[in-house]
Design a protein around this motif. Sequence first.
Motif, PDB file in Angstrom:
ATOM      1  N   LEU A  83      -6.337  -4.542  -3.728  1.00  0.00           N
ATOM      2  CA  LEU A  83      -5.430  -3.202  -3.669  1.00  0.00           C
ATOM      3  C   LEU A  83      -5.091  -2.698  -4.746  1.00  0.00           C
ATOM      4  O   LEU A  83      -5.162  -1.463  -5.381  1.00  0.00           O
ATOM      5  CB  LEU A  83      -4.155  -3.754  -3.040  1.00  0.00           C
ATOM      6  CG  LEU A  83      -2.977  -2.481  -2.742  1.00  0.00           C
ATOM      7  CD1 LEU A  83      -3.505  -1.388  -1.845  1.00  0.00           C
ATOM      8  CD2 LEU A  83      -1.637  -3.015  -2.289  1.00  0.00           C
TER       9      LEU A  83
ATOM     10  N   ALA B 279      -6.663  -1.481   0.805  1.00  0.00           N
ATOM     11  CA  ALA B 279      -5.810  -2.312   1.519  1.00  0.00           C
ATOM     12  C   ALA B 279      -6.512  -3.143   2.398  1.00  0.00           C
ATOM     13  O   ALA B 279      -7.126  -2.454   3.240  1.00  0.00           O
ATOM     14  CB  ALA B 279      -4.708  -1.751   2.007  1.00  0.00           C
TER      15      ALA B 279
ATOM     16  N   ILE C 247      -4.900   5.297  -1.466  1.00  0.00           N
ATOM     17  CA  ILE C 247      -5.356   4.134  -0.840  1.00  0.00           C
ATOM     18  C   ILE C 247      -6.009   4.317   0.095  1.00  0.00           C
ATOM     19  O   ILE C 247      -5.543   5.273   1.298  1.00  0.00           O
ATOM     20  CB  ILE C 247      -3.993   3.280  -0.401  1.00  0.00           C
ATOM     21  CG1 ILE C 247      -3.050   3.177  -1.842  1.00  0.00           C
ATOM     22  CG2 ILE C 247      -4.291   1.943  -0.089  1.00  0.00           C
ATOM     23  CD1 ILE C 247      -3.669   2.244  -2.927  1.00  0.00           C
TER      24      ILE C 247
ATOM     25  N   ALA D 276       0.705  -0.983   0.003  1.00  0.00           N
ATOM     26  CA  ALA D 276      -0.044   0.033   0.050  1.00  0.00           C
ATOM     27  C   ALA D 276       1.003   1.205   0.035  1.00  0.00           C
ATOM     28  O   ALA D 276       0.448   2.011  -0.702  1.00  0.00           O
ATOM     29  CB  ALA D 276      -0.854  -0.131   1.029  1.00  0.00           C
TER      30      ALA D 276
END
Length: 382
Positions: free
Chosen positions: A333, A339, A31, A21
Amino acid sequence: MRNSSRSNVDPFIVMDVMDAARQAEEAGRHIIHMEVGQPSTGAPVAAREALAEALDHDSLGYTVALGLPALRKRIAQLYGEWYNVDLNPERVVITPGSSGAFLLSFTALFDSGDRVGIGAPGYPSYRQILHALGLTPVDIETSLDHRLQPVPQDLTGLDLAGLMVASPANPTGTMLDKSAMTALIDAAQGQGAAFISDEIYHGIEYEAKAVTALEVTDDCYVINSFSKYFSMTGWRVGWMVVPEDHVRVVERIAQNMFICAPHASQVAALAAMDCREELEGNLAVYARNRALMMEGLPKAGFSRIAPPDGAFYVYADVSDLTKDSRAFAKEILDEAGVAVTPGLDFDPKRGATTLRFSYARSTADIEEGLARLTTFMAARRG
Ligand SMILES: Cc1ncc(COP(=O)(O)O)c(C=O)c1O
């Protein structure tokens, strides 16, 4: 150079997810973090102020190994406030996080090779720390019928020297009520096993209050921490409550292993214990996030979930979607920018078909994450 066989522990897969991530973020992507098991809030304001004040007046050298007497006393008082349990402060040991308490408790209680039962799914470091200490972790495969918590009949024939439970648990958020806790304690003690209760998520519970093992017996180790409810993960301070006749044993190990928990963190932790309003504000955010997850995850297509009683995780059975949770987490992801943690960290056998979603972050993040997951799943269905 040579390595011990004890040092051959598994990596924490969630750390690999966090790293992937981070790399995506470095490459300019936004993210949403549903992998991390920590609050996004910092330590309570008054805790930070108390430390700022102490920095001016105190050299903050070593404390005694068992921790600042005022903090031990305040923690004992918390047991009165939260559970109506009258606790002798002498039984409270301040530790470098609950992780430090695992090292102390396993060392104080067990000899090399001893078998220690842990629930699967469960917090991965129990297994790895036991292994690193030359002990034998014994996975207890739990069932959905028992909300993924161990039950007395699971212990039959296991020949355990110890049993470790967590309530609320990571990754499931399920809790043991008082009768379930009592039955497990009886079963463990019946086979001469020491009972250790990881209570790190206490305070983060939604419908019923979590039960401490100390409501059932004094003959156990209770482990807790300032990391979760008190929102102080990086400060590395936690505590352990042990039977009176174990205090000196643990003290000697603590003196040698750690000298003490970080003094600065102990000062802040003491002040954090009186920040009820701010901490209950954090809790209200988790409660709102939990409601959003319970509604949003099934809508997105993650329908095999159970409402967590506490903590800030949802553990989803994704066996209808994948046989490889690690690859699936990577796909989520890469394509959704969310994530999540593959279940393999928590359950080496069955975790290939489960995912853990954390809702510890802000409500805006949870809303955005759910929207992304919904779009991703719709595209995946075609
Ligand atoms: C169940 C459980 N126990 C212990 C820990 C470790 O916490 P600490 O920061 O107190 O070492 C965690 C961290 O996520 C956890 O989930």
